[in-house]
Design an enzyme around this catalytic site. Structure first.
Site, PDB file in Angstrom:
ATOM      1  N   LYS A 183       0.877  -1.180   0.000  1.00  0.00           N
ATOM      2  CA  LYS A 183       0.000   0.000   0.000  1.00  0.00           C
ATOM      3  C   LYS A 183       0.909   1.223   0.000  1.00  0.00           C
ATOM      4  O   LYS A 183       1.442   1.613   1.036  1.00  0.00           O
ATOM      5  CB  LYS A 183      -0.872  -0.054   1.258  1.00  0.00           C
ATOM      6  N   GLU A 258       8.405   1.263  11.355  1.00  0.00           N
ATOM      7  CA  GLU A 258       9.569   2.154  11.223  1.00  0.00           C
ATOM      8  C   GLU A 258       9.007   3.561  11.167  1.00  0.00           C
ATOM      9  O   GLU A 258       8.377   3.953  10.185  1.00  0.00           O
ATOM     10  CB  GLU A 258      10.358   1.812   9.952  1.00  0.00           C
TER      11      GLU A 258
HETATM   12  P1  NAD Z   1       2.143   8.604   7.191  1.00  0.00           P
HETATM   13  O1  NAD Z   1       2.203   8.058   8.560  1.00  0.00           O
HETATM   14  O2  NAD Z   1       1.238   9.746   6.942  1.00  0.00           O
HETATM   15  O3  NAD Z   1       1.699   7.459   6.141  1.00  0.00           O
HETATM   16  C1  NAD Z   1       2.436   6.254   5.991  1.00  0.00           C
HETATM   17  C2  NAD Z   1       1.542   5.247   5.277  1.00  0.00           C
HETATM   18  O4  NAD Z   1       0.516   4.831   6.174  1.00  0.00           O
HETATM   19  C3  NAD Z   1       0.838   5.789   4.044  1.00  0.00           C
HETATM   20  O5  NAD Z   1       0.814   4.816   3.019  1.00  0.00           O
HETATM   21  C4  NAD Z   1      -0.565   6.061   4.572  1.00  0.00           C
HETATM   22  O6  NAD Z   1      -1.552   6.037   3.549  1.00  0.00           O
HETATM   23  C5  NAD Z   1      -0.739   4.907   5.530  1.00  0.00           C
HETATM   24  N1  NAD Z   1      -1.772   5.115   6.557  1.00  0.00           N
HETATM   25  C6  NAD Z   1      -2.246   6.280   7.038  1.00  0.00           C
HETATM   26  N2  NAD Z   1      -3.187   6.051   7.984  1.00  0.00           N
HETATM   27  C7  NAD Z   1      -3.297   4.702   8.101  1.00  0.00           C
HETATM   28  C8  NAD Z   1      -4.092   3.853   8.927  1.00  0.00           C
HETATM   29  N3  NAD Z   1      -4.948   4.329   9.822  1.00  0.00           N
HETATM   30  N4  NAD Z   1      -3.940   2.517   8.794  1.00  0.00           N
HETATM   31  C9  NAD Z   1      -3.052   2.000   7.916  1.00  0.00           C
HETATM   32  N5  NAD Z   1      -2.279   2.770   7.103  1.00  0.00           N
HETATM   33  C10 NAD Z   1      -2.389   4.105   7.207  1.00  0.00           C
HETATM   34  O7  NAD Z   1       3.660   8.905   6.812  1.00  0.00           O
HETATM   35  P2  NAD Z   1       4.180   9.741   5.567  1.00  0.00           P
HETATM   36  O8  NAD Z   1       3.769  11.168   5.814  1.00  0.00           O
HETATM   37  O9  NAD Z   1       3.769   9.076   4.312  1.00  0.00           O
HETATM   38  O10 NAD Z   1       5.771   9.595   5.689  1.00  0.00           O
HETATM   39  C11 NAD Z   1       6.565  10.413   6.481  1.00  0.00           C
HETATM   40  C12 NAD Z   1       6.856   9.761   7.817  1.00  0.00           C
HETATM   41  O11 NAD Z   1       7.484   8.507   7.605  1.00  0.00           O
HETATM   42  C13 NAD Z   1       7.821  10.549   8.677  1.00  0.00           C
HETATM   43  O12 NAD Z   1       7.359  10.558   9.998  1.00  0.00           O
HETATM   44  C14 NAD Z   1       9.120   9.758   8.584  1.00  0.00           C
HETATM   45  O13 NAD Z   1       9.995   9.918   9.678  1.00  0.00           O
HETATM   46  C15 NAD Z   1       8.591   8.382   8.486  1.00  0.00           C
HETATM   47  N6  NAD Z   1       9.608   7.483   7.903  1.00  0.00           N
HETATM   48  C16 NAD Z   1      10.246   6.603   8.747  1.00  0.00           C
HETATM   49  C17 NAD Z   1      11.260   5.776   8.238  1.00  0.00           C
HETATM   50  C18 NAD Z   1      12.003   4.803   9.137  1.00  0.00           C
HETATM   51  O14 NAD Z   1      12.746   3.978   8.626  1.00  0.00           O
HETATM   52  N7  NAD Z   1      11.842   4.872  10.438  1.00  0.00           N
HETATM   53  C19 NAD Z   1      11.599   5.836   6.888  1.00  0.00           C
HETATM   54  C20 NAD Z   1      10.923   6.747   6.076  1.00  0.00           C
HETATM   55  C21 NAD Z   1       9.917   7.560   6.600  1.00  0.00           C
END
Ligand code: NAD
Length: 493
Positions: A183, A258
């Site tokens: 997804k 992550e």
């Molecule tokens: P996000 O949390 O908004 O979304 C991540 C994913 O989760 C998306 O595909 C989103 O559609 C999905 N999602 C949202 N709500 C959901 C729910 N209720 N149930 C299931 N899935 C759901 O994150 P983002 O804005 O896309 O990415 C940025 C974030 O990702 C930052 O906080 C960054 O630090 C983090 N990140 C972490 C790592 C790591 O390795 N720790 C790597 C890259 C990015």
């Protein structure tokens, strides 16, 4: 090269069971160019019905398809073939990723692209090298610890590097022998749709990798709550991670998260300032700051504080903003207007809370740049732990600088947030470098450099609220211990 040559005119369909699928309700969303906020592609939104169809395809492929019966060598061969195909098609993948995410094209090709191909090759090797353990118990027992694939994995991706992250994660998922529903984020869906088709071309059986695009709350939630999904991995924000933990309680499935970061970068006074100024800038501006492990809190020894800030300002102001396909450009836009507005709110909050603005902090006046999601590199000095900009992940090119006098004080500041993802330390005293690296509460620490040199071989694990679960291929595997008694009549009671 024109990236639009690689974009389909017709809407992008979902990819389920080896086929492009149009959802029953033909709802769509747009992919938007972050450079000018103009839409350039249309993508179908999956509903619950299509998500369930993707889960059923992955389940069938795992339980009854040829994939489940393949040897490690056969899986390895397929992964290697995928790496070769990706290398051939790399320009298309890098162009689409750069266009959709607002990345520098050179970086998307030579960094993300190279790491993606390399991850597939690496996991092709890992698929041949997995081992269990024989535990010595007594003379009559053979105790075997074996590692199994979870089965059906739901992999939920963020928007800040879906191509490279997707290839790294799918490399591990497939090497372990799982099937998958991917997804991607709605802001960056295209490269995973392309990659699923590449895997089919490489010979992966249908249903092994399915991609469903659309809303996290609908598609993501359906994956997390499904009884037919054995394990869910999500990379994204900490609040989304918390929602997934709550949603997974009914099925008690394995989850790996992550999540976000606010990583400290500690610089001691014994460094070569000119050199480390460049590292400090690189640590928080790579990919315009949209990197989870970014070194966004610079913790700087007071004796070099003002000299360092003066040099850092010059370095940051040399960035050239613009379209990432222009080779002169060094600062690309943020992915989306909505995210850009959030970053500006943090910048205003930093000013309101009394942090000292060193550079950036006001929008570009150039009308071309004003069309896109550009944020100049922004440095705040004298940031204290009570400030929001110190505690919260901003995910843009914004640095918080805090002075310290002693090593103990530096560590207290470094460990003063809810996050524990990564961190850096710069010093010529190698004993101190190691001591500080060991004392930073985070899963990935760099001494005298910044960013991982081996993402596939040596992945970091999120500590504190930066994640749950082990890193590497074991993340997608589950263990079993088998006790085999070799002696007859040995009932103990
Ligand atoms: P996000 O949390 O908004 O979304 C991540 C994913 O989760 C998306 O595909 C989103 O559609 C999905 N999602 C949202 N709500 C959901 C729910 N209720 N149930 C299931 N899935 C759901 O994150 P983002 O804005 O896309 O990415 C940025 C974030 O990702 C930052 O906080 C960054 O630090 C983090 N990140 C972490 C790592 C790591 O390795 N720790 C790597 C890259 C990015």
């Amino acid at each position: 090269m024109n990236p639009m040559d690689y974009i389909r005119k017709e809407p992008y369909q979902l990819f389920i069971n080896g086929e492009r699928v149009t959802p029953e309700v033909e709802d769509t969303f747009e992919a938007v160019n972050p450079v000018n906020n103009e839409p350039f592609a249309v993508i179908y939104k999956a509903g619950t019905k299509e998500t369930n169809a993707a889960i059923a395809a992955a389940r069938e492929a795992y339980d009854n398809g040829p994939w489940g019966r393949m040897s490690c060598r056969e899986r390895s061969d397929l992964l290697y073939k995928a790496a070769e195909l990706l290398q051939e098609r790399l320009e298309a993948f890098a162009a689409v990723e750069a266009l959709e995410c607002g990345k520098l094209y050179g970086s998307a090709y030579y960094f993300d692209g190279d790491k993606s191909v390399d991850a597939l090759k690496y996991f092709a090797g890992v698929a041949r090298c997995m081992k269990g353990e024989i535990v010595p118990i007594d003379h009559d027992t053979v105790n075997m610890v074996q590692w199994y694939p979870h089965g059906v994995v739901g992999e939920i991706l963020p928007w800040n590097g879906p191509f490279m992250m997707g290839c790294q994660k799918l490399g591990a998922i497939l090497a372990a022998g799982n099937t998958c529903i991917v997804k991607p984020s709605s802001w960056a869906s295209l490269t995973m749709l392309m990659f699923a088709e590449l895997l089919l071309d490489a010979g992966f059986p249908k249903g092994v990798v399915n991609v469903v695009t659309g809303s996290g709350r609908i598609v993501g939630d359906a994956i997390v709550k499904s009884d037919d999904v054995d394990m869910v991995a999500m990379t994204g924000g900490t609040d989304t991670g918390k929602a997934i933990i709550a949603a997974s309680n009914e099925t008690v499935k394995d989850i790996a998260l992550e999540l976000g970061g606010k990583s400290p970068n500690i610089v001691f006074e014994d460094v070569d300032v000119d050199d480390v100024v460049k590292w400090a800038k690189f640590a928080f501006t790579l990919n315009s700051g949209e990197v989870c492990v970014s070194g966004t809190r610079l913790i700087l020894q007071r004796s070099i504080y003002e000299e360092f800030l003066t040099k850092l300002k010059v370095e940051c102001e040399s960035a050239v903003p613009g379209d990432g396909f222009d080779p002169k450009v060094t600062l690309a836009p943020l992915i989306h207007k909505e995210h850009c507005d959030e970053v500006w709110k943090y910048i205003e909050s930093g000013k309101a809370e009394g942090a000292r603005l060193i550079c950036g902090g006001t929008p570009y006046t150039d009308p071309e740049l004003a069309k896109g999601n550009f944020v100049p590199i922004t440095v705040f000095a004298d940031v204290t732990p009570e400030m929001r900009i110190f505690q919260e992940e901003i995910f843009g090119p914004v640095l918080c600088v805090t002075p310290f006098d002693t090593e103990e004080e530096a560590l207290k500041i470094a460990n003063g947030t809810k996050y524990g993802l990564a961190g850096g330390v710069f010093t010529k005293d190698i004993k101190r470098g190691l001591r500080v690296a060991q004392a930073i509460k985070g899963g990935q620490i760099y001494v005298n450099s910044y960013f991982s040199k081996a993402m596939a071989e040596s992945p970091g694990t999120g500590w504190k609220q930066s994640g749950i679960g082990v890193a590497g291929i074991k993340k997608y595997m589950i263990s079993k211990t088998i006790f085999l008694d070799t002696k007859d009549g040995s009932v103990p009671f």
